[in-house]
Design an enzyme around this catalytic site. Structure first.
Site, short mmCIF file in Angstrom:
data_model
loop_
_atom_site.label_atom_id
_atom_site.label_comp_id
_atom_site.label_asym_id
_atom_site.label_seq_id
_atom_site.Cartn_x
_atom_site.Cartn_y
_atom_site.Cartn_z
N HIS A 19 0.84 -1.20 0.00
CA HIS A 19 0.00 0.00 0.00
C HIS A 19 0.88 1.24 0.00
O HIS A 19 2.07 1.18 0.35
CB HIS A 19 -0.92 -0.01 1.21
CG HIS A 19 -2.04 -0.98 1.08
ND1 HIS A 19 -2.80 -1.38 2.15
CD2 HIS A 19 -2.55 -1.62 0.00
CE1 HIS A 19 -3.72 -2.23 1.74
NE2 HIS A 19 -3.58 -2.40 0.44
N THR A 45 2.22 -5.54 -8.07
CA THR A 45 1.20 -4.64 -8.57
C THR A 45 1.90 -3.46 -9.22
O THR A 45 3.09 -3.22 -8.99
CB THR A 45 0.25 -4.22 -7.43
OG1 THR A 45 1.03 -3.83 -6.30
CG2 THR A 45 -0.68 -5.37 -7.03
N GLY A 46 1.17 -2.71 -10.03
CA GLY A 46 1.74 -1.73 -10.94
C GLY A 46 2.74 -0.73 -10.40
O GLY A 46 3.90 -0.71 -10.81
N THR A 47 2.29 0.13 -9.50
CA THR A 47 3.18 1.17 -8.99
C THR A 47 4.35 0.56 -8.23
O THR A 47 5.50 0.95 -8.43
CB THR A 47 2.40 2.15 -8.09
OG1 THR A 47 1.24 2.61 -8.79
CG2 THR A 47 3.25 3.33 -7.69
N THR A 48 4.06 -0.40 -7.39
CA THR A 48 5.10 -1.06 -6.60
C THR A 48 6.15 -1.70 -7.51
O THR A 48 7.35 -1.52 -7.31
CB THR A 48 4.48 -2.10 -5.66
OG1 THR A 48 3.52 -1.46 -4.81
CG2 THR A 48 5.53 -2.79 -4.82
N ASP A 71 -4.46 -6.24 -7.46
CA ASP A 71 -4.60 -7.21 -6.37
C ASP A 71 -5.33 -8.45 -6.87
O ASP A 71 -4.98 -9.58 -6.52
CB ASP A 71 -5.35 -6.61 -5.18
CG ASP A 71 -4.59 -5.49 -4.49
OD1 ASP A 71 -3.35 -5.48 -4.56
OD2 ASP A 71 -5.25 -4.63 -3.88
#
Length: 152
Positions: A19, A45-48, A71
């Site tokens: 998050h 996941t994308g940004t991470t 997710d």
């Protein structure tokens, strides 16, 4: 439900999720363990995933951002046996619009009995385990048997 075994391979498929308030913590953890992680297949996941790749150079299969379905993409891969370990630093102090997706992701990781870390201590325990770089048998639901019983 009846159980069967699945072999987690020596070279694992690891999903990395964090998050917003936890991304820096996960990035620092990845940097500390980069030498171990580069021996495995990483998804996120994308940004991470994009942050990890940009900051470390590690190859990461970046899916959609969590709130946009990432997710659920990770959860689907867990159900398909394509993810072996989930490192998910979620923020227990702030609600997110996709809380139902978060719950579903954690539920699927539990159903399919994969190792899950939701904090630094557990992530360290997993990566420092002798099983991390070796193949290991886990018990999973026997879906073909489950389906056959339901279709009788």
């Amino acid at each position: 439900m009846e159980l069967t075994t699945r072999t987690l391979p020596e070279r694992k498929h690891i999903a990395l999720v964090a998050h917003d308030h936890c991304k820096k913590m996960l990035l620092n953890w990845v940097q500390r363990h980069q030498a171990l992680l580069e021996k495995h297949n990483l998804s996120a996941t994308g940004t991470t995933g994009n942050l990890i790749h940009r900051e470390t150079g590690l190859e990461v299969n970046a899916m959609l951002s969590g709130p946009l379905g990432g997710d659920q993409q990770v959860g689907a891969q867990i159900s398909e046996g394509k993810i072996d370990v989930l490192i998910f630093f979620w923020d227990p102090l702030n609600a997110v619009p996709h809380d139902p997706d978060v719950k579903a992701l954690l539920r699927l990781a539990t159903v399919w009995n994969i190792p899950v870390a939701t904090n630094l201590s557990t992530a360290d325990f997993i990566i420092e385990s002798p099983h991390f770089n070796s193949s290991v048998e886990i018990l999973i639901p026997d879906y073909p048997r489950y389906l056959a019983e339901r279709l009788k």
